[in-house]
Design a protein around this motif. Sequence first.
Motif, PDB file in Angstrom:
ATOM      1  N   VAL A  83      -2.440  12.661   6.233  1.00 54.10           N
ATOM      2  CA  VAL A  83      -1.249  11.838   5.974  1.00 54.10           C
ATOM      3  C   VAL A  83      -1.672  10.398   5.754  1.00 54.10           C
ATOM      4  O   VAL A  83      -2.457   9.846   6.536  1.00 54.10           O
ATOM      5  CB  VAL A  83      -0.249  11.929   7.146  1.00 54.10           C
ATOM      6  CG1 VAL A  83       0.917  10.963   6.927  1.00 54.10           C
ATOM      7  CG2 VAL A  83       0.260  13.356   7.299  1.00 54.10           C
ATOM      8  N   ARG A  84      -1.142   9.782   4.715  1.00 56.90           N
ATOM      9  CA  ARG A  84      -1.484   8.401   4.380  1.00 56.90           C
ATOM     10  C   ARG A  84      -0.249   7.505   4.518  1.00 56.90           C
ATOM     11  O   ARG A  84       0.881   7.969   4.464  1.00 56.90           O
ATOM     12  CB  ARG A  84      -2.022   8.303   2.953  1.00 56.90           C
ATOM     13  CG  ARG A  84      -3.301   9.094   2.715  1.00 56.90           C
ATOM     14  CD  ARG A  84      -3.761   8.948   1.272  1.00 56.90           C
ATOM     15  NE  ARG A  84      -4.993   9.696   1.027  1.00 56.90           N
ATOM     16  CZ  ARG A  84      -6.207   9.255   1.287  1.00 56.90           C
ATOM     17  NH1 ARG A  84      -6.364   8.034   1.798  1.00 56.90           N
ATOM     18  NH2 ARG A  84      -7.270   9.992   1.048  1.00 56.90           N
ATOM     19  N   HIS A  85      -0.496   6.212   4.670  1.00 55.97           N
ATOM     20  CA  HIS A  85       0.609   5.265   4.641  1.00 55.97           C
ATOM     21  C   HIS A  85       1.177   5.207   3.235  1.00 55.97           C
ATOM     22  O   HIS A  85       0.438   5.241   2.243  1.00 55.97           O
ATOM     23  CB  HIS A  85       0.132   3.861   5.054  1.00 55.97           C
ATOM     24  CG  HIS A  85      -0.026   3.694   6.528  1.00 55.97           C
ATOM     25  ND1 HIS A  85       1.051   3.611   7.387  1.00 55.97           N
ATOM     26  CD2 HIS A  85      -1.125   3.598   7.301  1.00 55.97           C
ATOM     27  CE1 HIS A  85       0.608   3.460   8.629  1.00 55.97           C
ATOM     28  NE2 HIS A  85      -0.706   3.461   8.606  1.00 55.97           N
ATOM     29  N   GLY A  86       2.484   5.129   3.159  1.00 55.36           N
ATOM     30  CA  GLY A  86       3.162   5.020   1.876  1.00 55.36           C
ATOM     31  C   GLY A  86       4.397   4.160   2.034  1.00 55.36           C
ATOM     32  O   GLY A  86       4.438   3.269   2.882  1.00 55.36           O
ATOM     33  N   ASP A  87       5.417   4.431   1.245  1.00 55.82           N
ATOM     34  CA  ASP A  87       6.607   3.595   1.295  1.00 55.82           C
ATOM     35  C   ASP A  87       7.679   4.139   2.225  1.00 55.82           C
ATOM     36  O   ASP A  87       8.764   3.556   2.325  1.00 55.82           O
ATOM     37  CB  ASP A  87       7.178   3.387  -0.117  1.00 55.82           C
ATOM     38  CG  ASP A  87       7.541   4.699  -0.791  1.00 55.82           C
ATOM     39  OD1 ASP A  87       7.226   5.764  -0.231  1.00 55.82           O
ATOM     40  OD2 ASP A  87       8.146   4.653  -1.876  1.00 55.82           O
ATOM     41  N   ARG A  88       7.410   5.241   2.932  1.00 58.80           N
ATOM     42  CA  ARG A  88       8.372   5.827   3.856  1.00 58.80           C
ATOM     43  C   ARG A  88       7.707   6.106   5.200  1.00 58.80           C
ATOM     44  O   ARG A  88       6.496   6.349   5.262  1.00 58.80           O
ATOM     45  CB  ARG A  88       8.973   7.106   3.272  1.00 58.80           C
ATOM     46  CG  ARG A  88       9.830   6.851   2.043  1.00 58.80           C
ATOM     47  CD  ARG A  88      10.331   8.129   1.423  1.00 58.80           C
ATOM     48  NE  ARG A  88      11.270   7.849   0.331  1.00 58.80           N
ATOM     49  CZ  ARG A  88      11.845   8.771  -0.427  1.00 58.80           C
ATOM     50  NH1 ARG A  88      11.564  10.055  -0.225  1.00 58.80           N
ATOM     51  NH2 ARG A  88      12.692   8.432  -1.372  1.00 58.80           N
ATOM     52  N   ALA A  89       8.499   6.088   6.263  1.00 61.39           N
ATOM     53  CA  ALA A  89       7.937   6.275   7.600  1.00 61.39           C
ATOM     54  C   ALA A  89       9.019   6.677   8.589  1.00 61.39           C
ATOM     55  O   ALA A  89      10.225   6.553   8.320  1.00 61.39           O
ATOM     56  CB  ALA A  89       7.242   4.995   8.077  1.00 61.39           C
ATOM     57  N   ILE A  90       8.561   7.141   9.734  1.00 61.64           N
ATOM     58  CA  ILE A  90       9.428   7.427  10.885  1.00 61.64           C
ATOM     59  C   ILE A  90       9.185   6.354  11.937  1.00 61.64           C
ATOM     60  O   ILE A  90       8.031   5.994  12.215  1.00 61.64           O
ATOM     61  CB  ILE A  90       9.121   8.818  11.473  1.00 61.64           C
ATOM     62  CG1 ILE A  90       9.513   9.923  10.487  1.00 61.64           C
ATOM     63  CG2 ILE A  90       9.860   9.026  12.801  1.00 61.64           C
ATOM     64  CD1 ILE A  90       9.079  11.317  10.924  1.00 61.64           C
TER      65      ILE A  90
END
Length: 327
Positions: A83-90
């Motif tokens: 899993v990579r950082h992107g424009d969505r998150a929890i």
Amino acid sequence: MATFPPAAVPTRAAARTRFAAAASVLGLRQVNGLLPNNRFGIEAGRGLIASVMALGGPTLPGTAVMPVRSGAVRGEWVRAAGVRHGDRAIYYLHGSGYVVCSARTHRGLASRLSKATGLPVFVSDYRLAPEHPFPAAAQDAAAGYRWLLERGYRASDLVIGGDSAGCHLTLDLLLQNAIAGIEQPAGAFMFSPLLDPTLTLAERRDRVLPDPMAPAWVGRRLIELYTAAEPADSPRLRLRIPAGTPLPPLFVQASVGEMLADDARQLRDMAVAAGVSCELELWPGRIHVFQALPLLVPEASAALRRTAHFVTSTLAHAQSPVREQVS
């Protein structure tokens, strides 16, 4: 990553789940009931719950953890393997009765949420009572949300999650956002939500069916370390959703036999009466926040798949545009 509707909620708990509940009533519940309400008891309780979480839901292999210390914000990014950082998150607010747990104790649950959704999870390490009474945890929860927005995330690209007292913090944050005119996240999910800090409904249920985690009076004693001198009817503690309040869709899961099951029902009823979309799932069994304990409760994995479906479908519905990667 969930891309299709997962299997339905089962009607009967697995044999391992039933055994875990029965054993906990005779073991964990009794130990928690014996711990003194002093510094020794608090530290022992913190260690005990940390051990249960580590044994029942260890962090997945290959998980990446990045601590965050930014002004008043404390926490950690948790990303499952791949899993990579992107424009969505929890954004996740852990439970604890405001006293016991931490980002570290919930790392295993965060890693599973990350794997199931394909998203990075930021777990707030908000200040705990009795060292930091009300409203410290609520202030930290709000600070974490603002920090994510300042880092470049759009509100519609975030989903907030929480368990137990973390759900109380989540609902408080959403209500404060509505009052202040701050844009709401795409949605919020809640595991075994605490709605009433006095545990009135929980105590009534606990007398009928003893909760495997701890007696209701133990939970109340912990929460009172946080609420301190704040009146029980304070609007920041006795949360209400006024009709027409602009809240995002809510997704709630609880065990049908746990002491906070009625809090979950009341939350659903209050939200629906106010015109807020709220789906409630009552799972068979009695374990509080069973989603964090997959090695003890086989239903945990299926419940997380259903949660992941809520997260991904809610974010898709928000239709946020693709933007520059947020790191």
